[in-house]
Design a protein around this motif. Structure first.
Motif, PDB file in Angstrom:
ATOM      1  N   ALA A 170       0.833  -1.204   0.000  1.00  0.00           N
ATOM      2  CA  ALA A 170       0.000   0.000   0.000  1.00  0.00           C
ATOM      3  C   ALA A 170       0.867   1.253   0.000  1.00  0.00           C
ATOM      4  CB  ALA A 170      -0.915  -0.003   1.220  1.00  0.00           C
ATOM      5  N   LEU A 171       0.499   2.219  -0.859  1.00  0.00           N
ATOM      6  CA  LEU A 171       1.286   3.453  -0.968  1.00  0.00           C
ATOM      7  C   LEU A 171       0.578   4.681  -0.403  1.00  0.00           C
ATOM      8  CD1 LEU A 171       2.873   3.151  -4.541  1.00  0.00           C
ATOM      9  CD2 LEU A 171       3.689   2.239  -2.351  1.00  0.00           C
ATOM     10  N   ALA A 172      -0.754   4.719  -0.473  1.00  0.00           N
ATOM     11  CA  ALA A 172      -1.483   5.896   0.022  1.00  0.00           C
ATOM     12  C   ALA A 172      -2.968   5.573   0.144  1.00  0.00           C
ATOM     13  CB  ALA A 172      -1.291   7.089  -0.915  1.00  0.00           C
ATOM     14  N   VAL A 173      -3.639   6.251   1.086  1.00  0.00           N
ATOM     15  CA  VAL A 173      -5.077   6.072   1.289  1.00  0.00           C
ATOM     16  C   VAL A 173      -5.812   7.377   0.975  1.00  0.00           C
ATOM     17  CG1 VAL A 173      -4.896   4.209   2.969  1.00  0.00           C
ATOM     18  CG2 VAL A 173      -4.802   6.588   3.751  1.00  0.00           C
ATOM     19  N   THR A 174      -7.073   7.242   0.545  1.00  0.00           N
ATOM     20  CA  THR A 174      -7.859   8.397   0.100  1.00  0.00           C
ATOM     21  C   THR A 174      -8.678   9.002   1.239  1.00  0.00           C
ATOM     22  OG1 THR A 174      -9.757   7.041  -0.546  1.00  0.00           O
ATOM     23  CG2 THR A 174      -8.061   7.431  -2.224  1.00  0.00           C
ATOM     24  N   THR A 175      -8.052   9.177   2.388  1.00  0.00           N
ATOM     25  CA  THR A 175      -8.724   9.742   3.553  1.00  0.00           C
ATOM     26  C   THR A 175      -8.010  11.012   4.006  1.00  0.00           C
ATOM     27  OG1 THR A 175      -7.393   8.228   4.897  1.00  0.00           O
ATOM     28  CG2 THR A 175      -9.653   7.560   4.424  1.00  0.00           C
ATOM     29  N   ALA A 176      -8.699  11.802   4.837  1.00  0.00           N
ATOM     30  CA  ALA A 176      -8.086  13.023   5.369  1.00  0.00           C
ATOM     31  C   ALA A 176      -7.063  12.695   6.455  1.00  0.00           C
ATOM     32  CB  ALA A 176      -9.165  13.939   5.931  1.00  0.00           C
ATOM     33  N   LYS A 177      -7.330  11.611   7.195  1.00  0.00           N
ATOM     34  CA  LYS A 177      -6.414  11.151   8.237  1.00  0.00           C
ATOM     35  C   LYS A 177      -6.052   9.692   7.966  1.00  0.00           C
ATOM     36  CE  LYS A 177      -8.390  14.171  11.778  1.00  0.00           C
ATOM     37  NZ  LYS A 177      -9.045  14.228  13.117  1.00  0.00           N
ATOM     38  N   ARG A 178      -4.969   9.244   8.545  1.00  0.00           N
ATOM     39  CA  ARG A 178      -4.565   7.854   8.352  1.00  0.00           C
ATOM     40  C   ARG A 178      -5.637   6.895   8.859  1.00  0.00           C
ATOM     41  NH1 ARG A 178       1.917   6.812   8.510  1.00  0.00           N
ATOM     42  NH2 ARG A 178       2.536   8.786   7.530  1.00  0.00           N
ATOM     43  N   VAL A 179      -5.698   5.735   8.224  1.00  0.00           N
ATOM     44  CA  VAL A 179      -6.692   4.729   8.574  1.00  0.00           C
ATOM     45  C   VAL A 179      -6.126   3.851   9.696  1.00  0.00           C
ATOM     46  CG1 VAL A 179      -7.988   2.743   7.705  1.00  0.00           C
ATOM     47  CG2 VAL A 179      -7.595   4.732   6.230  1.00  0.00           C
ATOM     48  N   PRO A 180      -6.877   3.672  10.791  1.00  0.00           N
ATOM     49  CA  PRO A 180      -6.359   2.886  11.921  1.00  0.00           C
ATOM     50  C   PRO A 180      -5.901   1.477  11.542  1.00  0.00           C
ATOM     51  CG  PRO A 180      -8.330   4.078  12.585  1.00  0.00           C
ATOM     52  CD  PRO A 180      -8.182   4.293  11.105  1.00  0.00           C
ATOM     53  N   SER A 181      -6.568   0.847  10.580  1.00  0.00           N
ATOM     54  CA  SER A 181      -6.180  -0.510  10.193  1.00  0.00           C
ATOM     55  C   SER A 181      -4.920  -0.534   9.339  1.00  0.00           C
ATOM     56  CB  SER A 181      -7.327  -1.196   9.436  1.00  0.00           C
ATOM     57  OG  SER A 181      -7.685  -0.443   8.286  1.00  0.00           O
ATOM     58  N   MET A 182      -4.501   0.646   8.824  1.00  0.00           N
ATOM     59  CA  MET A 182      -3.263   0.761   8.042  1.00  0.00           C
ATOM     60  C   MET A 182      -2.468   1.963   8.548  1.00  0.00           C
ATOM     61  SD  MET A 182      -4.424   0.085   4.081  1.00  0.00           S
ATOM     62  CE  MET A 182      -4.991  -1.508   3.504  1.00  0.00           C
ATOM     63  N   PRO A 183      -2.026   1.928   9.796  1.00  0.00           N
ATOM     64  CA  PRO A 183      -1.415   3.124  10.396  1.00  0.00           C
ATOM     65  C   PRO A 183      -0.117   3.572   9.749  1.00  0.00           C
ATOM     66  CG  PRO A 183      -1.088   1.191  11.789  1.00  0.00           C
ATOM     67  CD  PRO A 183      -2.055   0.789  10.717  1.00  0.00           C
ATOM     68  N   ASP A 184       0.574   2.675   9.041  1.00  0.00           N
ATOM     69  CA  ASP A 184       1.855   3.030   8.420  1.00  0.00           C
ATOM     70  C   ASP A 184       1.698   3.571   6.994  1.00  0.00           C
ATOM     71  OD1 ASP A 184       3.202   2.148  10.702  1.00  0.00           O
ATOM     72  OD2 ASP A 184       3.273   0.087   9.956  1.00  0.00           O
ATOM     73  N   VAL A 185       0.471   3.585   6.488  1.00  0.00           N
ATOM     74  CA  VAL A 185       0.244   4.038   5.115  1.00  0.00           C
ATOM     75  C   VAL A 185      -0.174   5.506   5.130  1.00  0.00           C
ATOM     76  CG1 VAL A 185      -1.033   3.649   2.988  1.00  0.00           C
ATOM     77  CG2 VAL A 185      -0.461   1.714   4.473  1.00  0.00           C
ATOM     78  N   PHE A 199      -2.864  10.600   0.827  1.00  0.00           N
ATOM     79  CA  PHE A 199      -2.319  11.204  -0.395  1.00  0.00           C
ATOM     80  C   PHE A 199      -1.740  12.583  -0.099  1.00  0.00           C
ATOM     81  CE2 PHE A 199      -4.401   7.845  -2.706  1.00  0.00           C
ATOM     82  CZ  PHE A 199      -3.651   7.732  -3.872  1.00  0.00           C
ATOM     83  N   ALA A 200      -2.403  13.324   0.781  1.00  0.00           N
ATOM     84  CA  ALA A 200      -1.891  14.658   1.125  1.00  0.00           C
ATOM     85  C   ALA A 200      -0.513  14.548   1.773  1.00  0.00           C
ATOM     86  CB  ALA A 200      -2.868  15.368   2.047  1.00  0.00           C
ATOM     87  N   GLU A 201      -0.353  13.595   2.680  1.00  0.00           N
ATOM     88  CA  GLU A 201       0.961  13.396   3.313  1.00  0.00           C
ATOM     89  C   GLU A 201       2.000  12.957   2.292  1.00  0.00           C
ATOM     90  OE1 GLU A 201      -0.121  11.951   7.842  1.00  0.00           O
ATOM     91  OE2 GLU A 201      -0.232  10.481   6.220  1.00  0.00           O
ATOM     92  N   ALA A 202       1.545  12.216   1.269  1.00  0.00           N
ATOM     93  CA  ALA A 202       2.466  11.721   0.241  1.00  0.00           C
ATOM     94  C   ALA A 202       2.732  12.761  -0.844  1.00  0.00           C
ATOM     95  CB  ALA A 202       1.908  10.456  -0.388  1.00  0.00           C
TER      96      ALA A 202
END
Length: 322
Positions: free
Chosen positions: A219-234, A237-240
């Protein structure tokens, strides 16, 4: 009594009777029409809320699956139903907003033919790549795509799905270019990604999570405003490094246009309570989704914003079902 007075009395009586009929709703089972086969994200959401609606409103809520034509078979059935509150549409982005445009058949329009009731769930997406791809970050993936436009292959579960549209959005925001491989559903797209026949895809976190956790996909990035708890290391997109990539697959309940407002409000109030129950929140969380109800007015505003955001992307990219 003169004729005018008789007409006035008749009108008052009809209004009272209609109001009483609406107040008594529901007096028989209510049908929730789902535009996909059993087992998918939308179907599961419908089956999670149906028992709660039955308990709250005192009548069975029966889930009926009507797949086909990008969800338009179900959508058209509900749009043409009597606006009496007994036939509802369990919709998602594609069937409600995009299929009439993509299939070039205006069987219905969401704001003309439906009365929004409430949102039900929101499922974010994740950009994931096959392990053998030499891209450990979003920036590296975009660099690969820019250096050799069209070489990378992105697996899409179908034209006009949220997965596909998010891919088009990322290309428009970054100038990167890749080839989109369209599949007939998410299962074959995921199978080819796991087998290395394609390079990456966008998928609902609920589907992607097991493959990311066991290392079969990265996984490279998630489409959420904040990180997803089930993928805390991903990262998001804004952070990336890419702004404007927040997106989700929604599910929501709608009725035919003209359904009485008190019926819509009864349903919305019941759903808001159901979706705030800890057990329901947990069930949706296990699916990688957020349970979230809304008023008819709030859901209408959300749909209008989604329509305004994605329709230009569909038209600009020339996306069709053919």
């Amino acid at each position: 009594m003169n004729r005018t007075a008789l007409r006035a009395c008749a009108t008052v009586a009809l209004t009272v009777l209609t109001s009483m009929a609406h107040a008594a709703w529901p007096e028989k089972p209510v049908k929730i029409v789902v535009p996909y086969p059993p087992g998918g994200n939308v179907d599961v959401a419908a089956r999670l809320i149906a028992p709660g609606l039955q308990a709250a409103l005192g009548q069975p809520f029966i889930v009926e699956n009507k797949p086909g034509a990008g969800g338009m078979i179900a959508g058209e059935q509900v749009a043409r139903s009597e606006p009496d509150g007994y036939t509802l549409f369990m919709a998602a982005n594609g069937p409600l907003l995009f299929s009439p445009l993509i299939f070039k058949r205006e069987a219905y329009k969401w704001d003309r033919d439906f009365a929004p009731i409430s949102s039900v769930s929101y499922t974010p997406l994740v950009l994931q790549v096959k392990p053998g791809l030499p891209a450990k970050t979003l920036a590296e993936l975009l660099d690969l795509a820019k250096k050799d436009p069209g070489k990378l292959n992105m697996a899409s579960p179908g034209a006009g799905t949220t997965n596909h549209l998010v891919s088009e959005l990322l290309q428009s925001l970054t100038g990167a270019r890749w080839t989109t491989a369209q599949y007939k559903g998410n299962a074959p797209a995921t199978t080819d990604l796991l087998g290395g026949q394609v390079d990456f895809n966008f998928d609902q976190i609920s589907v992607a999570l097991p493959y990311v956790k066991d290392g079969r996909l990265r996984a490279l990035a998630v489409t959420t405003a904040k990180r997803v708890p089930s993928m805390p290391d991903v990262p998001t997109f804004a952070e990336a490094g890419v702004q404007g990539m927040e997106a989700a697959t929604f599910t929501g309940l709608l009725a035919p246009k003209g359904t009485p407002p008190d019926v819509l409000n009864k349903l919305s109030a019941a759903l808001t309570k159901i979706l705030a129950q800890p057990t329901i929140i947990q069930r949706f969380d296990e699916l990688g989704a957020e349970a979230r109800g809304s008023s008819p007015e709030e859901f209408t505003r959300y749909l209008a914003a989604e329509d305004a955001r994605w329709t230009p992307i569909i038209k600009r990219a020339g996306i069709t079902a053919n």
